[in-house]
Structure formats: structure tokens, C-alpha cells
Design a protein around this motif. Structure first.
Motif, short mmCIF file in Angstrom:
data_model
loop_
_atom_site.label_atom_id
_atom_site.label_comp_id
_atom_site.label_asym_id
_atom_site.label_seq_id
_atom_site.Cartn_x
_atom_site.Cartn_y
_atom_site.Cartn_z
N THR A 1 -0.33 9.02 -0.83
CA THR A 1 -0.51 9.90 -1.98
C THR A 1 0.27 11.20 -1.87
O THR A 1 0.30 11.98 -2.82
CB THR A 1 -2.01 10.23 -2.18
OG1 THR A 1 -2.57 10.71 -0.95
CG2 THR A 1 -2.77 9.00 -2.63
N ARG B 1 -2.01 0.76 -7.62
CA ARG B 1 -3.31 0.57 -6.97
C ARG B 1 -3.76 -0.89 -7.04
O ARG B 1 -4.41 -1.40 -6.13
CB ARG B 1 -4.35 1.48 -7.61
CG ARG B 1 -5.69 1.47 -6.91
CD ARG B 1 -6.65 2.46 -7.51
NE ARG B 1 -6.35 3.82 -7.11
CZ ARG B 1 -6.82 4.39 -6.00
NH1 ARG B 1 -7.58 3.68 -5.17
NH2 ARG B 1 -6.52 5.61 -5.70
N THR C 1 -8.27 -2.08 -1.33
CA THR C 1 -8.64 -0.77 -0.77
C THR C 1 -9.86 -0.90 0.13
O THR C 1 -10.88 -1.47 -0.28
CB THR C 1 -8.92 0.24 -1.89
OG1 THR C 1 -7.76 0.38 -2.71
CG2 THR C 1 -9.28 1.60 -1.31
N LEU D 1 -2.14 7.61 -7.24
CA LEU D 1 -1.51 6.31 -7.41
C LEU D 1 -1.66 5.85 -8.85
O LEU D 1 -2.71 5.99 -9.45
CB LEU D 1 -2.16 5.28 -6.47
CG LEU D 1 -2.14 5.59 -4.97
CD1 LEU D 1 -2.75 4.41 -4.21
CD2 LEU D 1 -0.75 5.88 -4.47
#
Length: 264
Positions: free
Chosen positions: A171, A226, A231, A221
Motif C-alpha cells: 500500500t 484486491r 487476504t 488497493l
């Protein structure tokens, strides 16, 4: 004179290196796991998913070899991370500072590919060339565009070798540079329009990114990027006892690497 260390997986590292890479510091444990690991392994993996999880979480092998824990936390976190890497999905390790994102990504790459040094360090100044490729301008001017003048990024090398590449602080990378990963992760292809060629990822390629969730608003993102990741959120230690355990283990490891006497 400075000591230059060749970046060759499995190469012996001189003792004067201050912090060996994970694949060197824990070479004996990785070799023991590989020797006793009879489970199926994904293409180009050094260990099976079970052995990778055991390497990170610790355990005792059938021959009595003790595997030290590299990550002290919920087993489910490691299992989901390893399962993600066994598929064609990239892995995003998300968490606040101090939750071992970089530590986990390094050990995952070491266990899966035997090489944790394919790394892109994300900063506000990270250029697109760090993710795609650059050029040797002396050769480019002398001979024109060609493979000899192309400088591959760690991502391109991992695609060609079927290895795991790491992207730290995703990021913090500018949004337009982040988006260069979208086609790469979805199509598993890196076009080189200057040469009319492309690099296609071979089996075994995958990408581990880390991000600090306190950096929201720095370079968020995009939804498209993403979606290319699974994640995994790394939590803070559940108790003071767990935190003391983590600190004790790290102090012991650092002390041994510096040849300091053991503390009571």
C-alpha cells in the motif's frame, strides 16, 4: 573488504553475515523436513503444504528432530496462507505493525521455493520497473532493444523460474504502479511490448504481498487488485504470555546469531 554473497539458493553463507536469510539460518530444519516429507508437493515446491505449515508452526518429526516455531499465533492463519499459495491465488498478509507480516512472508518463501530473496520493497518512490522490467541503457543505446538489454525484475524472474516473489508494503507503492500487478496476477503473463514478446509464468509461481492496515488512505488497493489476492489478517498476540514467548524466542535467536552468552 566487504563480503559479497552470491544469491544462489542453498549456497553456503559466510559466518560474518549479520542476518542470514531464512533458508540459510534454518537450513538444517528444512533439510530434515524435506527428507521425511512423503506427502504430495505442488509443482516446484521444496516441501509439501503439510511440511511448510510444520516449518512455520513447529513440531517434532518422526526421527525426533525438533522444528522450532517461526510463527506463534493461530494455526488457522498459517493453514489458510499455505493453502492459498498452493493455488493460483496471490497472498496478501495484512496487519498492524509488529504482527510478523515480513517474517511470515520470508519463511513461507524459504519453505516453498528455498529462496526468500526475490523481493520488491514498496515505497512511495517504487517505479513500475521494479515490478515489470527495466533496461540496461548502455546496451540499449549500443545494440537497440533486445533480451540482452532487458533487466528483469524479481517478479519477472519468479515467473520464469516458478518461484515465490515477495512484495513488501504494497500500500506504500503508488496506485498506478500497484495496478501493473492486475494483469500479471490474473493472466499470469508479463507482456514486453518493446520486443513483441511476453513472459508466461510457469507452474510454481506465486506472489506474497504485505500491507499495514494502519496505512489506509496512503495508496489504497483498487477493488480490481484486491480481488486478485486472498487476504490473511495477522492478529496481535492473544495474551501477555504469548507476547513474552515471542520476545523470548527472538531474543534467543538474535543472541545466538551474535554469539552472545545465553540469558537466564
Amino acid at each position: 573488504m566487504p563480503a559479497f554473497v552470491e544469491r544462489t539458493p542453498g549456497a553456503e553463507v559466510p559466518r560474518q553475515v549479520l542476518r542470514p536469510h531464512a533458508e540459510h539460518a534454518f537450513a538444517a530444519e528444512l533439510a530434515s523436513l524435506a527428507g521425511q516429507d512423503d506427502r504430495p508437493r505442488p509443482a516446484r515446491w521444496r516441501l509439501s503444504p503439510w511440511a511448510v505449515a510444520t516449518y512455520l508452526l513447529g513440531g517434532t518429526l518422526p526421527d525426533g528432530t525438533v522444528i522450532t516455531p517461526k510463527y506463534v499465533g493461530p494455526r488457522r492463519v498459517v493453514e489458510v496462507a499455505v493453502t492459498t499459495l498452493a493455488t493460483d491465488r496471490a497472498l496478501l498478509l495484512l496487519g498492524v505493525p509488529g504482527t510478523a507480516k515480513t517474517w511470515v512472508s520470508e519463511h513461507l518463501a524459504a519453505a516453498v521455493s528455498g529462496d526468500s530473496t526475490l523481493l520488491v520493497q514498496g515505497t512511495a518512490g517504487t517505479p513500475e520497473e521494479a515490478i515489470r522490467y527495466g533496461w540496461n541503457y548502455a546496451r540499449l543505446l549500443a545494440h537497440g532493444p533486445g533480451r540482452d538489454a532487458l533487466v528483469p525484475s524479481p517478479v519477472m524472474r519468479a515467473m520464469a523460474e516458478g518461484a515465490t516473489v515477495r512484495v513488501e508494503e504494497l500500500t506504500r507503492i503508488p496506485a498506478d504502479v500497484q495496478d501493473s500487478l492486475i494483469t500479471l496476477l490474473s493472466e499470469k503473463t508479463l507482456p514486453i511490448p518493446e520486443l513483441g514478446e511476453e513472459v508466461q509464468a510457469v507452474r510454481g509461481f506465486n506472489l506474497i504481498a504485505t500491507a499495514n492496515d494502519r496505512d489506509r488512505g496512503v495508496n489504497d488497493l483498487s477493488s480490481a487488485l484486491r480481488r486478485r489476492f486472498n487476504t490473511v489478517v495477522l492478529p496481535l498476540p492473544e495474551s501477555a504470555e504469548a507476547e513474552v514467548d515471542i520476545v523470548t524466542r527472538r531474543v534467543d535467536q538474535i543472541g545466538r546469531s551474535l554469539d552472545l552468552p545465553s540469558a537466564p
